[in-house]
Write an enzyme that holds these catalytic residues in place. Structure first.
Site, PDB file in Angstrom:
ATOM      1  N   GLY D  11       2.612   6.699 -10.145  1.00 13.72           N
ATOM      2  CA  GLY D  11       3.256   5.569  -9.473  1.00 13.72           C
ATOM      3  C   GLY D  11       2.358   4.350  -9.343  1.00 13.72           C
ATOM      4  O   GLY D  11       1.226   4.322  -9.835  1.00 13.72           O
ATOM      5  N   CYS D 145       2.364   0.212   4.646  1.00 15.32           N
ATOM      6  CA  CYS D 145       1.893  -1.157   4.415  1.00 15.32           C
ATOM      7  C   CYS D 145       2.302  -2.109   5.538  1.00 15.32           C
ATOM      8  O   CYS D 145       1.493  -2.890   6.035  1.00 15.32           O
ATOM      9  CB  CYS D 145       2.390  -1.671   3.068  1.00 15.32           C
ATOM     10  SG  CYS D 145       4.158  -1.456   2.789  1.00 15.32           S
ATOM     11  N   ASN D 303       0.406  -5.084  -0.372  1.00 19.86           N
ATOM     12  CA  ASN D 303       0.857  -3.737   0.010  1.00 19.86           C
ATOM     13  C   ASN D 303       0.236  -2.627  -0.840  1.00 19.86           C
ATOM     14  O   ASN D 303       0.105  -1.496  -0.387  1.00 19.86           O
ATOM     15  CB  ASN D 303       2.377  -3.637  -0.064  1.00 19.86           C
ATOM     16  CG  ASN D 303       2.933  -4.038  -1.403  1.00 19.86           C
ATOM     17  OD1 ASN D 303       2.752  -5.177  -1.825  1.00 19.86           O
ATOM     18  ND2 ASN D 303       3.580  -3.133  -2.094  1.00 19.86           N
TER      19      ASN D 303
END
Lengths: 336, 336, 336, 336
Positions: D11, D145, D303
């Site tokens: 990811g 985040c 983030n």
């Protein structure tokens, strides 16, 4: 530590240069000049410099340093180069003023030219083509961003005599227009554009033509990204096949630190895309043959990095006898 | 056909107005003025007007018409309103000059004010609150784009005495800054921003406060889209539940042509999002209760349409006795 | 009022079609089918249809109508065209299934083909080239978005025998990839790209080749906008000058309602840019000569409008004997 | 050199971690696992890793290392943590699985919970609040985040008992949704959105509440950027003035390497904006008083960096006894 000055540090290229220099292991920023901003904190214009403590000074107050970068607007370097040369043994110019050696060519594309001899004193700041000359030079002129992408796309074909019918389709993000770029570059008008602002005769075309000694036609479109340049170049290569082409590029660029051959059969990023190069000093190059006598060469780079400040620091490293990759190893961000 | 003039037709709001008027079934554009552009084709600045044949004229050459839109920069309307009134029985102002009736409030937020009586002659151009007054008015001042979203978000609560502790979080696209918006609104600097440019005391805050007679705190962030405004408003509503809240909004807005209650439990677009309103005259409103005494009201609109030119044409329709929705039925584009 | 059905109304093209049909003065939407969405409100997928009351039904429940649009995924139309033909005297197909008449060409680019006769029954849905045939046709296949831009860019040269060495550089926004386009088209991966996803042999290349009977090489890049297609086509035109070229385009397109010659010496939008065409049915075309034997033809359109749904409605108008521009007069938004 | 493994490296967070680790001066990447990608080159998914030579392996083939990062999808860490603990003395988890210590809170926001004791074994990975505990910990859970931005925005007020009536307005880019984020996150649907996808009760709200022991209401909007999170938090602070507030933040964060107080009276970037933080590990914080008893605290970060991989590497540095800033000094790009 070598002492470096940036003359004209207000614009995007100036900010990018300073970001690189502040994090460079072997140099220190001795001065950043901007006559309109003198006294102000550099970080106000360039947020990545927050905490650097740098302040703009006046150019008249510049003291001797080891190397000066000229990062002002186009036309400004020609006016001040002699004065600056008195203070610094080495100069790297980032404006267009000394990119073109041939006075007639300069006249045709710019409408003016420094006398030819003067411009010829500047070595073209492309280490992949002129590494040794740059290392020995006192004066280097960094090529234009789209010119860099096109020249690196074509050099392996040029050196093999394979350049015929060269068509460059160049795309450029908005940061290439500079910091004070006028209403046509306002966010509302520039967002989402596919603006063909130079169907033919863009100034970077002249650089490609001179560097590769080839007749070339370049069309330039302003595209929606902020950073990033891409050139798609079609060349008539006759019956030279893709495998052969790839071998040429691999031979020429296999040892280059900042040119990568990107030609994957799979994945989302099969060919060079500036999206994955932001902040990096890479120029990615890919080449595809159409099986009908023509090759497509795709080049991509970050116009403020390899296309300007990054290329300039690469030249500085060579000129100062430092390892060529110092300060330039950031690999890009993904996704961004 | 009613004859209409647009004074100050160079900017984004002027262009949007002209686009709507040219396609309107019951009016014709008699003149578009811009002293700096006089003689030039309107389509150069506003591509949707290609083929219209419209040309800018000087304001001094304006002849009598049925209605004038004032679409110049803020501050320009106050200077010319009396002259214009001599040529047109009806005026719709799109600047900020006559939005605020209370001189003290105007002084506080703008640092100047037209004498109070003069501003009071202008009816607030929000048909949902003042339909009848607008129909009878000679002078209408269209509210600011974020003010429109916030006022329509809150009106059903205001009329029921439910406004307490009102916090407006407003987000605005770049077109709201106008056509000549300076370097901070250049594409390179404005792209991708989340720029809190008005933590408190934005001028639109004053309009909400005056319209709803409530103390309100508005924070404004410049966000990355070109068009579109959104307001997220939190209000302390005590033990009033979501079902009750929805009923209030349905009661007040069920018959409104341009206010829609958007509150879906499913799908990608469950709450008001300006993305799906571009080019439309809708203000979408949604309301959610947090179960802890507070409601969130979400309002969204296209700042150049319902937040400016669209709202102005809606007022014009009422003032000229035309069906309110004429020329305003475009439903938005998706995806865009 | 003519009764119309849309088969496969879930995707972007289906949504755009429905938006146009709902606002069309002479037709009504009798059915919208989607087997996976049957029973659901159409407005959940397509926000511009809020308030339309339309619901998806199953294709098996389709009743006779005057005309059917096939707007499913590529490959779906070939499977159902015979069944649909039993319910509707007229069919407009928006998939790729019947765009190519030549079976060998279809095999080469798609890897399959309907038997040639079947495909030949479909008229190419480009009114500018085949207006009369479309008016008389029962079956029309709307060309691909990039093919439409390239064909309209080249037709004036083709009819004069001036097509030589044709290189098409096509750029396409993300909506062209459809509603369920996979991870490579996720926002994070697709934002800001310059993705050369088809260096050669894109399927739309086949359409251009067949329509104009010319050998053509097309390179396709995915660019960052959502809507909008642009093609830059270079053609060797010998000593034909720009003035002559412009005259040819003016002759051919001067009376066309949806093709405009855009070639301004001044202003921000001098050549065709899809940015100013969103929601409109225009294909803008511009042509520039490089003075060295080559012309650049720039074409731009909204891929969901003139490149799909708008072009399809234009064909429908012709097939039903209605004015060709009905429902298609939206001029685009600016800025957006 | 410490040996590090990344479990779940497919990811966006995994890619960012690997980018940081590959350039880190004191660690080496011993393994990257992804059961679906085993054997493939990591650079296919993550272009900044071009040239790294890294390949995915299966988790079952993991060998002992000094520290493991768990970067799989939410829910995956709880299933494998015990197995992984047998191979690595130290674990940094980047999923949500161990962020919340209180089982009831976890149940309420997630619908499941690991038995409380287990989660309590994880220290919250926020060095600014828990530097010493992290240095001593074997297990660290990096916060969400938006939670990171909100907690750092509020901690100076929390420690002084000044948190009252806390309203968090959070904005998040598309990369926060992860690499396989579905149709609602496709480029066409996600571009330009202001999508209020969590009016209340977002999961990060629970983290803020637990970290600061305060009742907090968080509203989350998906905004158009790819990277970057911003939180605007309003707090009732009574008569504490802006000067006092700034002093508190300066006291608490003056020595922090990755939290900066950004509160300029001038310039384009006066308050924290994620636009200038991409690729950096900074969380910028700004605070403004409205003069009416309320403060606005603005927090911004990348983030994928401070909000995930950067924060995780910062924790790793502490856990391994390395200088806290190693590998994390990139200052961001401008403009981008």
């Amino acid at each position: 530590m070598k002492r470096i000055a940036v003359v004209g540090g207000r614009g995007f290229v100036g900010g990018e240069l300073l970001r690189l220099l502040v994090h460079h292991p072997e140099v220190e920023v001795a001065a950043v000049t901007s006559d309109t901003q003198a006294g102000r904190a550099v970080e106000t214009a360039h947020p990545p410099l927050r905490g650097s403590g740098l302040r703009y000074s006046r150019r008249a107050d510049l003291e001797p340093v080891d190397l000066v970068f000229l990062a002002g607007v186009h036309g400004s370097s020609a006016k001040i180069v002699d004065e600056v040369a008195a203070l610094a043994p080495k100069i790297v110019d980032l404006t267009a003023d000394f990119r073109i050696g041939d006075a007639a060519l300069m006249e045709r594309y710019y409408g003016w030219s420094r006398e030819g001899e003067h411009a010829k004193a500047f070595v073209r700041g492309l280490p992949e083509l002129h590494r040794k000359q740059i290392a020995d030079a006192d004066r280097v002129a960094v090529p234009g961003c789209m010119a860099t992408s096109a020249i690196l796309s074509l050099a392996p074909l040029a050196s093999r005599g394979l350049l015929k019918d060269v068509q460059v389709d160049a795309r450029t993000g908005s940061s290439g227009a500079g910091a004070g770029a006028g209403d046509a570059n306002s966010h509302a008008l520039r967002s989402g554009v596919m603006r063909v602002f130079a169907p033919f005769d863009h100034r970077h075309e002249a650089e490609v033509a001179e560097a590769l000694r080839v007749d070339v036609s370049m069309t330039v479109t302003a595209t929606p990204q902020v950073r990033g340049v891409q050139t798609l170049t079609k060349v008539a290569v006759g019956d030279v096949g893709e495998r052969e082409l790839l071998a040429m590029y691999r031979d020429d660029y296999g040892a280059e630190p900042f040119v990568r051959l990107v030609n994957s059969p799979r994945g989302t990023y099969r060919y060079p895309d500036p999206k994955v190069l932001l902040g990096s000093n890479f120029c990615d190059v890919g080449v595809v043959a159409d099986g009908r006598g023509r090759a497509l060469v795709i080049g991509s780079l970050d116009n403020l990095m390899k296309g300007a400040a990054g290329g300039a620091v690469q030249c500085m490293n060579l000129m100062l006898g430092l390892p060529e990759t110092y300060g330039l190893t950031f690999p890009g961000l993904h996704p961004v």
